[in-house]
Structure formats: structure tokens, C-alpha cells
Design an enzyme around this catalytic site. Sequence first.
Site, PDB file in Angstrom:
ATOM      1  N   ASP A   1      37.349  40.844  46.017  1.00 22.89           N
ATOM      2  CA  ASP A   1      37.465  40.884  44.572  1.00 22.89           C
ATOM      3  C   ASP A   1      38.791  41.577  44.254  1.00 22.89           C
ATOM      4  O   ASP A   1      39.404  42.207  45.130  1.00 22.89           O
ATOM      5  CB  ASP A   1      36.263  41.591  43.926  1.00 22.89           C
ATOM      6  CG  ASP A   1      36.134  41.243  42.438  1.00 22.89           C
ATOM      7  OD1 ASP A   1      37.100  40.709  41.858  1.00 22.89           O
ATOM      8  OD2 ASP A   1      35.065  41.516  41.851  1.00 22.89           O
TER       9      ASP A   1
HETATM   10  C1  BGC Z   1      36.028  40.046  38.791  1.00 20.80           C
HETATM   11  C2  BGC Z   1      35.906  38.742  39.521  1.00 20.80           C
HETATM   12  C3  BGC Z   1      37.048  37.839  39.160  1.00 20.80           C
HETATM   13  C4  BGC Z   1      38.346  38.543  39.455  1.00 20.80           C
HETATM   14  C5  BGC Z   1      39.568  37.719  39.128  1.00 20.80           C
HETATM   15  C6  BGC Z   1      37.386  40.643  38.931  1.00 20.80           C
HETATM   16  O1  BGC Z   1      37.526  41.733  38.064  1.00 20.80           O
HETATM   17  O2  BGC Z   1      35.037  40.951  39.235  1.00 20.80           O
HETATM   18  O3  BGC Z   1      34.682  38.133  39.215  1.00 20.80           O
HETATM   19  O4  BGC Z   1      36.948  36.640  39.844  1.00 20.80           O
HETATM   20  O5  BGC Z   1      38.393  39.711  38.682  1.00 20.80           O
HETATM   21  O6  BGC Z   1      39.798  37.686  37.774  1.00 20.80           O
END
Ligand code: BGC
Length: 865
Positions: A279
Site C-alpha cells: 500500500d
Molecule cells: C489506500 C489504497 C490505495 C492507495 C493508492 C492508499 O492510501 O489505502 O487503497 O490503493 O492509497 O491511492
Amino acid sequence: MKFAWFEVAALTASVANANSLAYSPPYYPSPWMTGEGDWSEAYTRAVEFVSNLTLAEKVNLTTGSGWMQESCVGETGGIPRLGMWGMCMQDAPLGIRFSDYNSAFPAGVNVAAAWDKRLAYQRGVAMGEEHRDKGVDVQLGPVAGPLGKFPDGGRNWEGFSPDPVLTGVMMAETIKGMQDAGVIACAKHFIGNEQEHFRQSGEAQGYGYNISQSLSSNIDDKTMHELYLWPFVDSIRAGVGSVMCSYNQINNSYGCANSYSLNKLLKGELGFQGFVMSDWGAHHSGVESALAGLDMSMPGDVILGSPYSYWGTNLTISVLNGTMPEWRVDDMAVRIMSAYYKVGRDRFRTPPNFSSWTRDEYNFQHSMVSEDWGKVNERVNVQRDHAQIIRKIGSDSTVLLKNKGGALPLTHNEKFISILGEDAGSNAHGANGCDDRGCDNGTLAMGWGSGTANYPYLITPEQAIQNEALEYSNGQTNVFAVTDNWALTQMAALASQADVALVFVNADSGEGFINVDGNEGDRKNLTLWKNGEEVIKTASQHCNNTIVVIHSTSAVLISDWYDNDNITAIIWAGLPGQESGHSLVDVLYGRINPGGKTPFTWGKTRKDYGPPLVTVPNNGADAPQDNFEDGVFIDYRRFDKDNIEPIYEFGYGLSYTKFAFSDIKVTPLASSQRGEYKATTGKSQKAPVLGEPSTVSDNLFPEGIKRVRQYLYPWLNSTDLRASSGDPDYGMDSKDYLPEGATDGSPQDLLPSSGSSGGNPGLFEDLYQVTATITNTGSVTGDEVPQLYLSLGGNDDPTKVLRQFDRVTIAPGQSLQWTTTLTRRDVSNWDVASQNWVISGAQKKVYVGNSSRKLPLSADLPSVE
Ligand code: BGC
Ligand code: BGC
């Protein structure tokens, strides 16, 4: 009230005893990909491709180029020598984030509420087509974590349901749809990402808590297998190309460096063949996370926007200086390229034609550092006729909770309709007026955060009802709306003249990087937003035909008013996306007979759901601890265990017709008598080593590549590794810090529960067939959702668990025989001692009906030989 971290530390000193903290057992080495099952062709091609790459080129596939350095929310480097541009990762779960001329689909929670596998698949295809045609390689969804342990968890709506089977089926169908359209799906967030509070320490510092580590979700092995891991098994069986490891820790080891969850569960036991990406900012170490099973660092930088990476050049160096075995980098690259070939990226690719960072046509290509002006948005329209499926899912996911005396459907003969509540109308700032939908203005049709898309338009309930009423009455129905939730006097006046008052209320939630009205992603409570209770009260005091429509991300408290006699109907419409109003009128006026079922329980109080969110650090400045003491007992399993009467139970929903269930029959299948389940034994092959060992000179920064400021590259700046690393402590660590066995590429013991994508193949054999008859006893055609629940029978088991369901359409007076099966997995428990699934000796029972508490049919399950 907020406590300072040191006050909390004093209050909770007993919890902070380091010896008592949950612990994540090590599991090394990281299992290498085998190309088993339907991965074999893609694997062969990937091996061939990767064998011809230099070390730095392989590394470039694994590391993002840095936050806001390219068009997508994350982009890896490419292989310039081969003309391959980097891979684009883009959010995701309900449509393309940060884009234009795209559709805004119903949220996952609505897909779950429709209980319709075909619609889930079709939505997956439609979303996949849109991502594909914007140049996205990996669509960062669907979501099975959060699963929904907490009804007030901020991101539950991005996923499907707190029931692991319902979520697992919807994950699988969505993934198949997306990947059939030619994009790589990403099952996220792995695992235990059940709340927003404290998911990242930096974020928590931003809202006033001085913690140094992310929350730890402490999950025991049995709960892990029987609950949280379940939908990821289905995702892997569906062939998902990637998995995103989560921000939180699991048993005090970070999600993206956790050898138990990544090496053992995901790659060992479940035989996951795709790649694990972090993530955004969940990557916290270099070699350590690589050896623990991480394959791709997103968006590449240590902290979003910093010019450093744990990987990139540093990963290259770690192989060249002998810390990391090259087979591990080979495996990362092969996993990434296998997913790429598996979904046909080589055939479907187009460079990203939109920018996440601006809607302007021309701007900087490297937004982070304002370099390279050019065309960044080509404004390609990818919507097609997807409005149709969006409208259909919207109406098919509508749950009719109450319908007294046939208040619904409406007839078009209404003389005077009042529409009351801000949730009926437009956002005064425009449908996309708040970034990442970080506000609750006007009608609610998606939550907030990275799981959003820009609307191409948003049909509000007010627009759709007014159009419908006027069209059918030739302009003679009187229709008025009050969308100011504090204009109670005006609402009262309208309600008292109306033959029907349609009241709209909502409750919003989202992701932790945005705070809306004091809600840090997670909700502060389960009450309605913006004076909603008062709006309902005002309407119902003045109109004896008040119909309440709820748009919400999950359950809300309705105890005070749901049984009011003047409230004749209640509808939960979830988060329906761009066609919201259209989907709703189809149901209100009976063109579509509602068949949605609530994918979560509606309790009387928050307490009924079990433990609260962790909203105050309970471990000093160290990682807050969330002990998952509720085990497998979340949502309806909790209500059943504690014998608590919900208002509307999981799986419940009314129709404009009625259904009866009869004639259950359970038949053991031949396979249930045919020998027993075989634990997998033996050893893996040794780790494949591709190409020639790398040398320093092969990996120097190539000529002719422009250096963008802060951009994360994989190459060496000089033949001096220490100088290339830019790390003042380079060489200070000895290799002794590597976990035992972590670099061992020799054949490894296979886990008993492993053997194919998803686990031991024996688990997926059908052991029983179950049939039941469903009859439409009413007067209109309608959809019913037969649901099969199973009691596993043990003392520690839930009263019952959902195992199968379908959505069927039946004409009035007609019957249908529903046939379904139960697999070995369905009737097994996870046995911690043998680290395998076992069928316990307890007497098991199946139930069939149309909600978790309306189960008119039951039968004992004959035992397996
Ligand atoms: C989120 C993810 C997301 C990623 C990219 C993160 O803050 O938890 O679900 O895919 O950001 O934007
Ligand atoms: C971004 C998300 C990112 C998050 C990290 C937000 O500003 O929009 O994409 O994942 O920060 O916490």
C-alpha cells in the site's frame, strides 16, 4: 476528548507490557512462483522475458518511480531498452480515480446487497474496460479488507460484506470480470485492515496522536483462516494477479514485511502466483521486506514525495553486495510479468492517457517536480453504455426493509409528493466538488477516499422523482423538495399536504487521510448525518405515509423510528453511483421488484456489534494494539452468539411479492465417500535462477536516459556501491540480521494445506448436493435470494454461517428447484495443531431460507466416511 499520548500510556500501562504483545512467527524463505495451474503459459513467457533482463531492469519492475512522478497513482519504471514503459497502478474499486469521461459505478457494498454473481462479473468487466482504455495496467481493487469487523469502519463500503463467503464470491466474480477485460486486479488490503484510525503513524500524528508505529491487528490463526483469509482464498482461486499488503501490522509485524502473512499464508499455503505490492507508504524496510515476500514497492518512495527508496538502486545494490539472493528479485519480476501476460497486457496495452494530478489538458508530466510540459489529459471517453449496468445494479441492490400495507410501489396517481432531505438533492459545489468526495453534501452515492471516482454526472433522487412524476401525470402531480435539513418548518408544511413524503437521509465514511466533520475515515457513531433523525421525525409527524430512503456506507441506528406507524416504508439504497436517482425510481414505481438483501446486520445499538474501534492509543507511543477478541464472531455471528435480536438481520430484504420455501434434500456425493482428504507432502523445486549472475558494470546508469529530479531509478550511479547507495551507514549492518533461512533457495517442505492456487485441492471438492424448492406465492414476478447456512456444530462454532446463495427470478405461481453444493472447505474447521482443515465429528446441519433468521428448511448433514 483526546488524550495526549503520554497520558494514555499511563492509563494503559498494563497493556503496554512488551512481553504480552501478540507475535508473528517467522516463515522463510519466501516461496518462489511455480507456474502451477492456469498460470503455466504466462509463467513460461515471463521466465523467458525476465531471463533477458539485467538486474537493474528487473528491479525497475519492482519499484515505483515516486509519488506524482508519472500519470497514475503509482507507476513502476519500465524497460527502456526494450521500449516497455512503466506499469500504471490506479484506484480502483468503483471506477477510475482522478480521471474524466469515466463511469462512477455502485460501491462494493451494493454489489454485495444484490447477491448477484452475474452482475458482479459484468461490473468487473465494465470497470476493467474503462481502466484498460485509460492505460491502466493494475486496477487497485477489489477490496476484502476491511471485511467489516466494525460497523463504523471507514472503508467497509469499498469492499462487500462482513460475511466472508458473500465477500469471497463477489471478489472472485469482480476479479474475473476485470481480468477478462485485460487489466490486472489487485485484492486488497492484506490483511486485518479493519479500521482507519492509526493505520499509519504519520497520519495519526496529523490528527494529534504521537504514535511511532501503525496499529497492530492481532489475529489468531483460526480466526485468520476461518474469517479474514477466506475471501482472499477465493480471489486467488479466481486468478487474481496482485495482492496489496496493508498499512497495519499483523501481530506486531508490518503487513508488507510480515513473513507469516505473505510467505506462509499467501505464497506458501495459498500458492499465490501473482505479486504482492505495498500500500502507498506501507513499505518500511529494504531487504527485510523483500525476504518477507513483498514484490513491488508503491509508489516507490520511503515517504510519499521523498526522494529516497528502500528499493530501486538499493535493491540492486543488495543483490550485488551479496545480501539478497538474486533468485528473490527474479521471482519478483517473474510474478509481475506473469500477471501481465496472464491478463493479456501485452495485447491490450496503451500508454496512460490521463493525469491523476490535474484535469488540464496540458501540464507537467512529472508533476512532483514540475518537469516536462506536455499533453497530459487526452480526455478519452471510456464510458460506453455502462450507465445501463450501473442503473441495474443500483436497483437490484436496493433493499426494501419495511413496506406496510403496500405503501410501495408508488402508482403515478400521487397528487402531491414531498421530497425532504439534503440527501435527495445536488451538492451545491458540484458532484465532484470535494476532492476524493471528502464531504457529505447533497445525495450520497459513494464514500470518500482513494476508493472513489469522479462522476460523469450524478442523477439525484430529486431529479429522477420529479421527472418521473411529471412525465406520467402530464405535469399534474405537484412535487416539491426541501433539501435544507434545518428547514424543519418548511418540511412540516410540505409533509402535511403530501399524500407521500419521501425522506432522504445518509451516513458517510471513508479513508483516514481525509477527516469529514470530525470523522477520521471511521465514523464517530452510527447515527444519521446532518440532522437526519429530525428530518424523519418532522416528516412522520405530519405525514402518515412517510417513506424513508437511506444512503449509507454501512449500518445506521434506526431504533427510534423504524416502527413508527406513519413510516410506511424504509429503503436502504447504499451507495449507488452515478445513476442513483434512476435506480431508485425503478424500484419506487415498481418497474423493478426489489430483491436486494442487506449485506450486514442492523442492530439496535452499537454495543450489539461487539468490540469498539480502537480510537485512543493503548500502547503508549508504540503500536496501538487491536486484539481481535471477537474471533470469528462478527456481524450476524455475534448477534447469534449473544442471542441479540437485531432490527433487520443479515440477508433480509422484502419484495413486492412473496416466496415460500419447501422440500429440502441433502445428498452426499460420491466424492464424500471416496477416500479421505490428503495432506500435501514433499518438497518444492529449488529456486530458479534466471540468466547470468549480475555484475556491477551491467547495472550502471545507461546513457541517453534523461534524469528527472527525485525520480527513483534502479541503476547505479558509480561502480562504488557505497557511493551509489547514498547511505552513510552503508556496510554497517552485518548479514547476521537476516532471518534464519531467508536466503535459502534449496527445495523446501510443502505445507499440508497447500497444493494449488487457493490451497489443498481436496478442499474444493463437492461433498454434498442440497436442493430446495422456492415458490413465488404472490402476484408479481420477483427475484429471491435462496441462502444456505451451515451449523458446523462445534462448541466454538457460530450458530450458523452462510455457505451458498444465488439470485433467481420467479414468475407468480411458479416454483423453481434450487440446487447447490457444499465443498470440503465449506464443512471444515481450521485445525491449529495440524495446520490443516479438518471435518470435525460434531453433527452438522444445513438451513435454507431467505435471511440469516428466516430459515424454514433444515436438515442434518450425513457424516462423511
Ligand atoms: C489506500 C489504497 C490505495 C492507495 C493508492 C492508499 O492510501 O489505502 O487503497 O490503493 O492509497 O491511492
Ligand atoms: C493520496 C492517496 C495516498 C494517501 C496516502 C493521499 O493524499 O491521495 O492516494 O494513498 O495520501 O496516505
